[in-house]
Motif scaffolding. Sequence first.
Motif, mmCIF file in Angstrom:
data_model
loop_
_atom_site.group_PDB
_atom_site.id
_atom_site.type_symbol
_atom_site.label_atom_id
_atom_site.label_comp_id
_atom_site.label_asym_id
_atom_site.label_seq_id
_atom_site.Cartn_x
_atom_site.Cartn_y
_atom_site.Cartn_z
ATOM 1 N N LEU A 1 25.764 -7.666 -14.247
ATOM 2 C CA LEU A 1 25.450 -8.396 -13.578
ATOM 3 C C LEU A 1 26.418 -8.010 -11.507
ATOM 4 N N ARG A 2 27.347 -8.221 -11.724
ATOM 5 C CA ARG A 2 28.355 -7.669 -10.649
ATOM 6 C C ARG A 2 28.825 -6.842 -10.842
ATOM 7 N N ASP A 3 30.077 -6.190 -11.805
ATOM 8 C CA ASP A 3 30.596 -4.403 -11.333
ATOM 9 C C ASP A 3 29.470 -3.648 -12.269
ATOM 10 N N VAL A 4 28.826 -3.241 -12.333
ATOM 11 C CA VAL A 4 28.156 -2.342 -12.805
ATOM 12 C C VAL A 4 27.192 -1.494 -12.025
ATOM 13 N N ILE A 5 27.096 -0.559 -11.230
ATOM 14 C CA ILE A 5 26.529 0.527 -10.926
ATOM 15 C C ILE A 5 25.644 0.859 -11.100
ATOM 16 N N TRP A 6 24.639 -0.322 -11.335
ATOM 17 C CA TRP A 6 23.104 0.482 -11.328
ATOM 18 C C TRP A 6 22.038 0.886 -10.551
ATOM 19 N N GLY A 7 22.872 0.789 -9.298
ATOM 20 C CA GLY A 7 22.130 1.980 -7.868
ATOM 21 C C GLY A 7 20.971 1.390 -7.815
ATOM 22 N N ASP A 8 19.745 1.995 -7.637
ATOM 23 C CA ASP A 8 18.715 1.259 -6.839
ATOM 24 C C ASP A 8 17.861 1.875 -8.161
ATOM 25 N N LEU A 9 17.290 0.724 -8.467
ATOM 26 C CA LEU A 9 16.133 0.974 -9.693
ATOM 27 C C LEU A 9 15.375 -0.024 -9.475
ATOM 28 N N ASP A 10 13.790 0.680 -10.108
ATOM 29 C CA ASP A 10 12.852 0.035 -10.137
ATOM 30 C C ASP A 10 12.554 -0.834 -11.195
ATOM 31 N N PHE A 11 13.352 -1.256 -12.211
ATOM 32 C CA PHE A 11 13.292 -2.194 -13.582
ATOM 33 C C PHE A 11 14.785 -2.748 -13.723
ATOM 34 N N LEU A 12 14.967 -3.596 -13.791
ATOM 35 C CA LEU A 12 16.050 -4.163 -14.700
ATOM 36 C C LEU A 12 15.984 -5.283 -15.519
ATOM 37 N N ILE A 13 15.210 -4.009 -17.160
ATOM 38 C CA ILE A 13 15.295 -5.385 -18.075
ATOM 39 C C ILE A 13 16.351 -5.753 -18.643
ATOM 40 N N ILE A 14 16.159 -6.919 -18.855
ATOM 41 C CA ILE A 14 17.484 -7.822 -19.392
ATOM 42 C C ILE A 14 17.131 -8.429 -21.432
ATOM 43 N N ASP A 15 17.377 -8.217 -22.165
ATOM 44 C CA ASP A 15 17.164 -8.667 -23.460
ATOM 45 C C ASP A 15 17.841 -9.531 -23.756
ATOM 46 N N LEU A 16 17.030 -10.998 -23.490
ATOM 47 C CA LEU A 16 18.398 -12.368 -23.992
ATOM 48 C C LEU A 16 18.736 -12.211 -25.285
ATOM 49 N N PRO A 17 19.453 -13.576 -25.075
ATOM 50 C CA PRO A 17 19.906 -13.104 -27.149
ATOM 51 C C PRO A 17 18.683 -14.798 -27.474
ATOM 52 N N PRO A 18 18.302 -14.779 -28.939
ATOM 53 C CA PRO A 18 17.784 -16.362 -29.076
ATOM 54 C C PRO A 18 18.879 -17.032 -28.500
ATOM 55 N N GLY A 19 17.854 -18.367 -28.893
ATOM 56 C CA GLY A 19 18.602 -20.097 -28.089
ATOM 57 C C GLY A 19 17.733 -19.921 -26.510
ATOM 58 N N THR A 20 18.239 -21.092 -26.668
ATOM 59 C CA THR A 20 17.785 -21.406 -24.981
ATOM 60 C C THR A 20 19.974 -21.951 -24.395
ATOM 61 N N GLY A 21 21.033 -21.234 -25.334
ATOM 62 C CA GLY A 21 22.345 -21.329 -24.399
ATOM 63 C C GLY A 21 22.944 -21.013 -23.724
ATOM 64 N N ASP A 22 24.423 -20.252 -23.144
ATOM 65 C CA ASP A 22 24.710 -20.230 -22.579
ATOM 66 C C ASP A 22 24.663 -18.884 -21.966
ATOM 67 N N PRO A 23 24.676 -18.482 -22.578
ATOM 68 C CA PRO A 23 24.096 -16.655 -21.978
ATOM 69 C C PRO A 23 23.082 -16.530 -20.834
ATOM 70 N N ILE A 24 21.735 -17.664 -21.887
ATOM 71 C CA ILE A 24 20.242 -17.408 -21.100
ATOM 72 C C ILE A 24 20.550 -18.622 -19.712
ATOM 73 N N LEU A 25 21.371 -19.269 -19.372
ATOM 74 C CA LEU A 25 22.076 -19.887 -18.672
ATOM 75 C C LEU A 25 21.957 -19.029 -17.908
ATOM 76 N N THR A 26 23.177 -18.872 -17.869
ATOM 77 C CA THR A 26 24.531 -17.642 -16.746
ATOM 78 C C THR A 26 23.602 -16.904 -16.140
#
Lengths: 280, 280
Positions: free
Chosen positions: A128-153
Motif C-alpha cells: 500500500l505504501r511503497d508501490v508507485i501506483w500513480g493515478d488509478l480508477d480501480f485498485l482491486i485487492i485479492d484477499l486470502p481465505p479466512g479472516t486473519g491477519d492480512p485481511i485485518l491489515t
Amino acid sequence: MGRSKSYPLNHLFEIRGKIAERMNKIKYKIAIISGKGGVGKTTITVNMACGLRMRGFKVGVIDADIHGPDIPIALGLEKACVQGSKNGMIPPQNSMGIKVMSIGFFIEKEEPVIWSGPLVSKAIIQFLRDVIWGDLDFLIIDLPPGTGDPILTIFRFLPNLTGVILVTTPQKIALIDAQKALNLCKKLNIPVLGVIENMSYFVCPFCGSRIRVFPNINIDEKIEEWKIPLLGRIPLINDITSLTDMGQPIIIQKNEISNLFMAIIDKLLIRINEITTGEN
Amino acid sequence: MGRSKSYPLNHLFEIRGKIAERMNKIKYKIAIISGKGGVGKTTITVNMACGLRMRGFKVGVIDADIHGPDIPIALGLEKACVQGSKNGMIPPQNSMGIKVMSIGFFIEKEEPVIWSGPLVSKAIIQFLRDVIWGDLDFLIIDLPPGTGDPILTIFRFLPNLTGVILVTTPQKIALIDAQKALNLCKKLNIPVLGVIENMSYFVCPFCGSRIRVFPNINIDEKIEEWKIPLLGRIPLINDITSLTDMGQPIIIQKNEISNLFMAIIDKLLIRINEITTGEN
C-alpha cells in the motif's frame, strides 16, 4: 482483534500518512473476499480487473494472498520483476496495462512463504505504501481465505475502501464461511458491493446438460437474507480455470462467459455509483 | 522462519513436555496439507478419519483451520460442546466414536475468528496440550491453506509426526501451491506419505461421460517428479460435497466412491508400515 504492537504510535501515523498519499490518487478500492479458500477468488479478481480495463479504466491489482500468490500466473506475469526507484517500487504491468503487486514477484515460484502473521502484515503495508501506483480508477485487492491477519491489515490500513465483493460457491460450508466474512465487514463498517456466485453450475461438454455441482443449497434465499445485490453467476467450466492457469483471463475472449463477466462489471459500476453518491 | 517470541524458554520446555505426554499415547499422527485452499482437504480428512475408524482403529481429528473450522459440520458435530475436566478438555465424539477438536466448538457458527497469528498458534498448542485425547491409533490433522503460522506451529510442536498427506486438484495453480507445501515439508524433514488427487474428473449424471474439469494438466508427470506414492484419485461428484455438508462422509455408504476411499485407506496403511519399519 489482535492489534499489531510492533509499531510505535508516531511511526504508525507516518505509515498511515504515506499510505494515504498513494491511495488518494486511486478513485475506487475494492477488495475481493470469500471466507473459504478455493471458491475462485483469484479467477474472479483477474477477470474483474481485465473487464474494468476493457471498459477504459486504469486498473491496479494487489495480491494480498502472501501464502498462495497466484495473481502473477493468472495475469500472465509469471516472469515479471519489480524494479525499484527512489520513489518506491514500480509495479509490473501485464499486456493490457494492469499494474500488479504480489509477493510472487519476490520469491522463487515453488518456494513456500513461511512468514508469521506480523511479517505478512508488513508485506501488505509495503504494497500500500511503497508501490508507485500513480493515478488509478480501480485498485482491486485479492484477499486470502479466512479472516486473519492480512485481511485485518488491509481493512485497518487502507483508507476509504469503496467496499468488498463477496465470492462464494453454492455449498453449505462455503456459505457459512461467506457469512463470517460478511459479519467481519459489518463489524468494521465496510460496505459490501455485491455477491458473485461462482461454480454455479456445470455444463456437460458432451450432452450440454446444465448440472448443479452442489444441488442441495438454496443460495437465492441466503442472498436475499443477506440483503446484498447479486452481481452475477459464473458456471464451473474448465475453460475458465485453464485460461486462468495460462494467464489469459476468459473475459478477454468473446464468448458466453465473457458476456457474463461483462454484465457483472456493468452491474458493479452502477452499484458503485449508487453507493458513492449516497443513493443506497 | 518467524519463531514465536512469546514464550520464555523454560515455559517452552514445559509446553513441549505436556504435549509429548499427550502425544506419546497416539501411535500415528498424520497431517493433511494442500497449499491451496478449496481443493477438498476437509472432505478428504473426514473420509480418511471415518475410513480408519471403519477399519477398527481409534481415531481423533484436529481441525487446525482456525479461520474456517468446517470439521464439526463435516463430522455431524455442529451442535457439540466441549466439556472441561481437571485433566483438560474432553473432545466431542461423533456417532462413530471419532474424537474431534475444533475452534468451531467455541464460537458462534457465523462469527468470524479475527485472531492474529500468535493467537492462532496458541489455540493450536492448546489442542495438542490440553485435550484429553487418550490412547489413539490415529490423530488426523486438517491443516489450513497456505504455509503460515498454524502449519508451522503444528510442525514445531507436534513430536513424531508420522507424515503428511498432500491433497491437490489437477490445476496448475493448485499444483504450484502443492509444490510449495512439499518444499516446506522437505525443509523441515517431514515425511510425505502420499498424494490424493481430488476433483480428478466429473461424471455427467445425465449422459455418464467422464469429464476432466482441468483438462490441460498432466498431473501424473508431476507426481512422478515428486517421487511420492499416489494414494488415489477422487472424482468431483456432487454427492461427496453434499454429504460432507450434511455431516455424513460418503465413505460410510456402500458405493463406488466409498470403495475408492477405502482403497486409499488400505494403501496408506501399507505405506505407514513401510515408513515406520524403515523399508522406505
